[in-house]
Each structure stands twice: as structure tokens, then as C-alpha cells.
Motif scaffolding. Structure first.
Motif, mmCIF file in Angstrom:
data_model
loop_
_atom_site.group_PDB
_atom_site.id
_atom_site.type_symbol
_atom_site.label_atom_id
_atom_site.label_comp_id
_atom_site.label_asym_id
_atom_site.label_seq_id
_atom_site.Cartn_x
_atom_site.Cartn_y
_atom_site.Cartn_z
ATOM 1 N N LEU A 110 0.820 -1.211 0.000
ATOM 2 C CA LEU A 110 0.000 0.000 0.000
ATOM 3 C C LEU A 110 0.854 1.260 0.000
ATOM 4 N N SER A 111 2.013 1.219 0.627
ATOM 5 C CA SER A 111 2.920 2.374 0.575
ATOM 6 C C SER A 111 3.358 2.631 -0.855
ATOM 7 N N GLU A 112 3.631 1.565 -1.594
ATOM 8 C CA GLU A 112 3.993 1.726 -2.998
ATOM 9 C C GLU A 112 2.806 2.252 -3.807
ATOM 10 N N ALA A 113 1.603 1.809 -3.459
ATOM 11 C CA ALA A 113 0.414 2.310 -4.150
ATOM 12 C C ALA A 113 0.257 3.814 -3.939
ATOM 13 N N VAL A 114 0.504 4.268 -2.721
ATOM 14 C CA VAL A 114 0.423 5.705 -2.440
ATOM 15 C C VAL A 114 1.487 6.451 -3.230
ATOM 16 N N THR A 115 2.702 5.906 -3.276
ATOM 17 C CA THR A 115 3.782 6.542 -4.034
ATOM 18 C C THR A 115 3.406 6.673 -5.500
ATOM 19 N N ARG A 116 2.833 5.610 -6.063
ATOM 20 C CA ARG A 116 2.420 5.646 -7.471
ATOM 21 C C ARG A 116 1.340 6.697 -7.699
ATOM 22 N N PHE A 117 0.410 6.787 -6.755
ATOM 23 C CA PHE A 117 -0.671 7.761 -6.925
ATOM 24 C C PHE A 117 -0.130 9.185 -6.868
ATOM 25 N N VAL A 118 0.746 9.448 -5.909
ATOM 26 C CA VAL A 118 1.292 10.792 -5.749
ATOM 27 C C VAL A 118 2.145 11.186 -6.961
ATOM 28 N N ALA A 164 1.428 10.830 -9.876
ATOM 29 C CA ALA A 164 0.518 11.380 -10.885
ATOM 30 C C ALA A 164 -0.255 12.576 -10.330
ATOM 31 N N LYS A 165 0.379 13.351 -9.447
ATOM 32 C CA LYS A 165 -0.308 14.452 -8.771
ATOM 33 C C LYS A 165 -0.934 15.433 -9.758
ATOM 34 N N ALA A 166 -0.180 15.836 -10.768
ATOM 35 C CA ALA A 166 -0.705 16.838 -11.704
ATOM 36 C C ALA A 166 -1.950 16.325 -12.415
ATOM 37 N N GLU A 167 -1.926 15.070 -12.803
ATOM 38 C CA GLU A 167 -3.085 14.483 -13.484
ATOM 39 C C GLU A 167 -4.293 14.414 -12.554
ATOM 40 N N ALA A 168 -4.059 13.983 -11.319
ATOM 41 C CA ALA A 168 -5.157 13.881 -10.356
ATOM 42 C C ALA A 168 -5.723 15.257 -10.031
ATOM 43 N N ALA A 169 -4.836 16.241 -9.864
ATOM 44 C CA ALA A 169 -5.288 17.588 -9.534
ATOM 45 C C ALA A 169 -6.159 18.164 -10.645
ATOM 46 N N GLY A 208 -7.496 3.347 -8.673
ATOM 47 C CA GLY A 208 -7.405 1.967 -9.120
ATOM 48 C C GLY A 208 -6.158 1.708 -9.942
ATOM 49 N N ARG A 209 -5.818 2.632 -10.825
ATOM 50 C CA ARG A 209 -4.614 2.469 -11.653
ATOM 51 C C ARG A 209 -3.359 2.399 -10.803
ATOM 52 N N ALA A 210 -3.250 3.308 -9.837
ATOM 53 C CA ALA A 210 -2.066 3.328 -8.974
ATOM 54 C C ALA A 210 -1.948 2.057 -8.152
ATOM 55 N N PHE A 211 -3.082 1.593 -7.636
ATOM 56 C CA PHE A 211 -3.057 0.374 -6.827
ATOM 57 C C PHE A 211 -2.685 -0.845 -7.672
ATOM 58 N N ASN A 212 -3.171 -0.904 -8.894
ATOM 59 C CA ASN A 212 -2.807 -2.009 -9.779
ATOM 60 C C ASN A 212 -1.320 -1.976 -10.120
ATOM 61 N N GLU A 213 -0.809 -0.781 -10.430
ATOM 62 C CA GLU A 213 0.606 -0.637 -10.768
ATOM 63 C C GLU A 213 1.512 -1.033 -9.601
ATOM 64 N N ALA A 214 1.016 -0.831 -8.385
ATOM 65 C CA ALA A 214 1.812 -1.138 -7.199
ATOM 66 C C ALA A 214 1.783 -2.611 -6.831
ATOM 67 N N GLY A 215 0.999 -3.392 -7.523
ATOM 68 C CA GLY A 215 0.946 -4.813 -7.239
ATOM 69 C C GLY A 215 -0.073 -5.220 -6.202
ATOM 70 N N VAL A 216 -1.063 -4.381 -5.952
ATOM 71 C CA VAL A 216 -2.164 -4.811 -5.083
ATOM 72 C C VAL A 216 -2.842 -5.989 -5.774
ATOM 73 N N PRO A 217 -2.973 -7.124 -5.109
ATOM 74 C CA PRO A 217 -3.496 -8.325 -5.778
ATOM 75 C C PRO A 217 -4.897 -8.111 -6.354
ATOM 76 N N PRO A 218 -5.202 -8.809 -7.434
ATOM 77 C CA PRO A 218 -6.543 -8.696 -8.036
ATOM 78 C C PRO A 218 -7.637 -8.998 -7.014
ATOM 79 N N GLY A 219 -8.684 -8.203 -7.069
ATOM 80 C CA GLY A 219 -9.819 -8.409 -6.167
ATOM 81 C C GLY A 219 -9.704 -7.697 -4.843
ATOM 82 N N VAL A 220 -8.495 -7.247 -4.486
ATOM 83 C CA VAL A 220 -8.304 -6.603 -3.176
ATOM 84 C C VAL A 220 -8.880 -5.193 -3.173
ATOM 85 N N PHE A 221 -8.611 -4.424 -4.224
ATOM 86 C CA PHE A 221 -9.236 -3.104 -4.359
ATOM 87 C C PHE A 221 -9.866 -3.010 -5.734
#
Length: 463
Positions: A53-61, A63-68, A170-183
Motif C-alpha cells: 500500500l505504501s507503494e500504491a500511495v507513491t504511485r498515486f502521488v 501522478a499528482k498533476a493528473e489527479a489535480a 485503481g490504476r495506482a493500486f494495480n501498478e503497485a501490485g495490489v493483488p486482483p480483487g483486493v481493491f
């Protein structure tokens, strides 16, 4: 019932997103996948879940400009501010990840010879997060990350106004390796949301939205005996005592009333000011409010964007007109704000004086850039007025006397009590409310309690 989600930008009325709603087959598959993934996810252990999940947060951040920009085009908050919501997402997520091991540790009880006894915190199973548009990242992260850290799986249903936020998470969590079905996220209308709440796979529902929406969630969950967390808004007050640092109080409260065009559950809507400094307060507040720049939120100079849609703007204008018809005075000249026109989502900020508690601005939630200000003659009067509301999310006092603030805070019925700040959420503290604000707790160590089930272990040794 439409089969498509269509997002209209309040900036200019353009369609910015179109997505099909989830089909029954997709809903059933998402529920089955979430249920199947839960036990293996829990079995990974807290440390491994934290790494993923820490990696998922890193991936999301990253893409800050896109999310903003996505937030701005979907709901209208000025682009100069929306990167801050990504920062808030990161801060809350990392805090909840960081405290998970301690918050989820077994509860030890006094030793008893011949027995091993403790209480574990077990995951509930599948959690459903229903998030609103006004703070699309912050409201979602409050439940998503702690639910996942506790070993649950999560399905996110986001507002039709901000579906891109669900997709980016969802994209960030998938890229970080969150297992399928978890989020997972599902684009869902009201009927689908009701279907999800009633689904036997769902073990907990976190909802942020209106009182009416909260009642709908409770009705859908009735008889299922599952946990429901409801954060339903506010009509939040502030009290400026005579000993307050007035410059700080004015600056903080004007921002607390008008940030995000007033579309904040914990934004300031009612201000009570000690009579001795009342005139100076409203003069300074009016001057500061007149400095706002209302317009296209994609422009760098804009400090106040549109509200979410024209219908919402019309409701805000009705609240202002009702107050004025009953004798209130608006210290802000709407003519200074050229973009503010009937039939559009653009609303000029309003600073109303000569108000009373028979007016909606002082007695109900108004999701727009409007605040009412009243003079008071004592702490006791201020407390009585602060408590005179069907809501209770936050309340604030501005003073240099901390003992006085604590004394007042113990009398005000609210979920969070501030001194010398407002419109803020600290992830180390419980986010909760009273009365029509809802029930339940998110964030902090206490927030993990709703997302877990207590399980007692009572082991006896036999010689």
C-alpha cells in the motif's frame, strides 16, 4: 434509469466523462473476486500489506498533476488548490499505514495462571466505500487505506461527478501490485449502490454524503447486522472571543467559510463574535472576502471556482435571498464578481450579518460560499448558539486562553473542537460527529475499530 454515467463540468457545462454503469455480471464478479481475495490478502500480514500500500500511495502521488486537474475539471475547485488534496491523500494514507501495527495488535488482558487470554482484531471481510465529489480523494482514503491495512478487501463506488478519481486510485493500486480483487471500483447509480449494500458479501459500508443519503444507506442495510459509518455533513460554528488575535481569526475563518466554494462538510457556516470586536471583525472579513477572484478554476488567478452544478448554485442563492428577505444584510457586493450570474454554477461569496437562527443559513447545511455572522455578549450565549443546530461535526473557538477553550469545548456538542483553526482534519485524531452529522469514526487508531471484528481467545492449559 440511464445506463451511463455522464459527468458535466461546472466550469463550462461540457461533458468530460462518460462511462457505462456496471452490469449485473460485473457487480457479481466484483463481489465474488473481493470475497475470494480477502483471506489471502489478510494472510500476507501487516508488514507486507504496508509495503504494497505504501507503494500504491507513491504511485498515486507520482501522478499528482493528473489527479489535480481531474478534480478541477470534474467539480470545479481552482487548480491552484487541487494538488493539495493529493498531498492530503498521501498524508492520511501514510499515517494510517504507519499506525496499523499498533492499532491492530491484540489486546492483552491481565495474566491468569493456567490461561492464555487476548482479544484479536479480525477483518470484517469486504468493505464498501461510497465517496462524494466535494473532496473526492480525502473522503475516499479515510476508509480505503485503513480497511485494506486491516486485512479487508474494498469496493469503491465514487460519485458520478468524480469517476476519474476512482479510476486513478485503481490504476495506482494495480501498478503497485495490489493483488486482483483486493481493491476494485464500480461505476454505479443509486440502484446499484443499494444492490451492493444489500449484497451478502459486503460486511461494512462507509458513506460520506447528505443526511438523506445516509438514511438511504441505513435503510438498505437494515436487518443485515453489518457496520455502517455515516459522515453526513455539518453547519459548523466558530466563536471569536474578545481576546482573540483578530487578524488570525479573520483570515482563518474567511478561508474556512469560502475554501472549495464552501462545499466542505466541516466548512464554517456560522460565526459568533464577541460584541466588543464584532464591528472590526466584520469590516476586516468583508474586505478580505471582496478580494476573492471568482472565475474559471483552470486560470492561475482564480481563487473561487463554481459550485458543483447550476441546481446547487440555485439552492445557495435561495438561502441568501431568504436571509435577505428576513432582514439580513450582505456585506459583499455581488456585482464585484462578474462571473456570478443566475443560471450558472458561479455564485458570489456572501458574508451575511443581522442574521438569526430562524434563517436557513444559521440552522441548516448550505453547501456554498455563504457565512452568517452574529454578535454575542458572553461565552454562555456563544455556547448556546453553537449547540443550536441539528448537526455536530466540528466547532472552533478563537482565543488566547487555552483553559477557556477547553472549558468551552467540553460544553459544545461536536465531533471535533478546534482552538485557533478550523476546516481541518488531523489523521491522528478521530473523525466523527454527533446528531445529524451521522455516526461512526474514521481515521486515527479508533478508526480501525469499525473496520475490524473483535475476537476473544480463551485458552486453558490442562495438566
Amino acid at each position: 434509469m440511464t445506463q451511463e454515467l455522464i459527468t458535466i463540468s461546472p466550469i463550462d457545462g461540457r461533458e468530460v466523462v462518460r462511462r457505462p454503469y456496471a452490469s449485473e455480471a460485473q457487480i457479481a464478479q466484483a463481489l465474488a473476486d473481493a470475497q475470494a481475495a480477502q483471506a489471502p490478502w489478510h494472510a500476507l500480514g501487516i508488514e507486507q500489506r504496508a509495503r504494497i500500500l505504501s507503494e500504491a500511495v507513491t504511485r498515486f502521488v507520482a501522478a499528482k498533476a493528473e489527479a489535480a486537474r481531474a478534480i478541477t475539471i470534474q467539480m470545479g475547485r481552482p487548480l491552484r488548490y487541487t494538488p493539495g488534496e493529493v498531498d492530503g491523500f498521501e498524508a492520511r494514507a501514510r499515517h494510517m499505514i504507519g499506525i496499523a501495527a499498533a492499532a491492530l495488535a491484540p489486546i492483552r488482558v491481565p495474566e491468569l495462571a493456567g490461561f492464555t487470554r487476548f482479544i484479536s482484531r479480525e477483518p470484517i471481510g469486504v468493505a464498501l466505500t461510497i465517496a462524494p465529489w466535494n473532496y473526492p480523494l480525502l473522503t475516499a482514503v479515510n476508509s480505503i487505506v485503513p480497511a485494506l491495512m486491516a486485512g479487508n478487501t474494498v469496493i469503491l463506488k465514487h460519485s458520478d461527478q468524480t469517476p476519474l478519481c476512482a479510476e486513478l486510485i485503481g490504476r495506482a493500486f494495480n501498478e503497485a501490485g495490489v493483488p486482483p480483487g483486493v481493491f476494485q471500483y464500480l461505476h454505479a447509480n443509486h440502484d446499484i449502490a443499494q444492490r451492493l449494500i444489500r449484497a451478502p458479501e459486503i460486511g461494512y459500508v462507509s458513506f460520506t454524503g447528505s443526511v438523506r443519503g445516509g438514511r438511504s444507506v441505513e435503510q438498505a442495510a437494515a436487518g443485515r447486522f453489518i457496520g455502517v459509518g455515516l459522515e453526513l455533513g455539518g453547519n459548523d460554528p466558530a466563536y471569536v472571543r474578545a481576546d482573540a488575535k483578530l487578524d488570525h481569526a479573520v483570515e482563518t475563518l474567511v478561508d474556512g467559510a469560502f475554501f472549495n466554494s464552501g462545499q466542505s462538510c466541516c466548512g464554517i457556516q456560522r460565526i459568533y463574535v464577541a460584541r466588543s470586536c464584532y464591528q472590526e471583525f466584520i469590516d476586516r472579513a468583508a474586505s478580505l472576502t471582496n478580494d476573492y477572484v471568482l472565475g474559471d478554476p483552470l486560470r492561475a488567478e482564480t481563487t473561487l471556482g463554481p459550485v458543483v452544478r447550476t441546481r446547487a448554485a440555485d439552492e445557495v442563492r435561495e438561502v441568501i435571498d431568504e436571509a435577505l428577505s428576513r432582514g439580513a444584510r450582505n456585506l459583499v457586493d455581488a456585482n464585484r464578481f462578474e462571473a456570478a450570474r443566475a443560471g450558472t454554477p458561479y455564485v458570489a461569496p456572501a458574508l451575511l450579518t443581522q442574521v438569526d437562527h430562524h434563517m436557513r443559513i444559521m440552522n441548516d447545511e448550505c453547501f456554498g460560499p455563504v457565512v452568517g455572522v452574529m454578535p454575542v455578549d458572553s461565552d454562555e450565549e456563544a455556547v448556546a448558539l453553537m449547540n443550536d443546530s441539528p448537526y455536530g461535526l466540528t466547532a472552533a473557538v478563537f482565543t488566547q486562553d487555552e483553559d477557556a477553550a477547553l472549558h468551552l469545548g467540553r460544553q459544545v456538542r461536536t465531533g471535533t473542537f478546534f482552538m485557533n483553526r478550523c476546516d481541518y482534519l488531523d489523521p491522528a485524531l478521530a473523525w466523527t460527529g454527533v446528531k445529524h452529522t451521522g455516526r461512526g469514526v474514521s481515521l486515527s487508531q479508533v478508526g480501525y475499530e469499525q473496520l475490524t471484528q473483535a475476537k476473544s481467545f480463551h485458552l486453558r492449559s490442562v495438566a
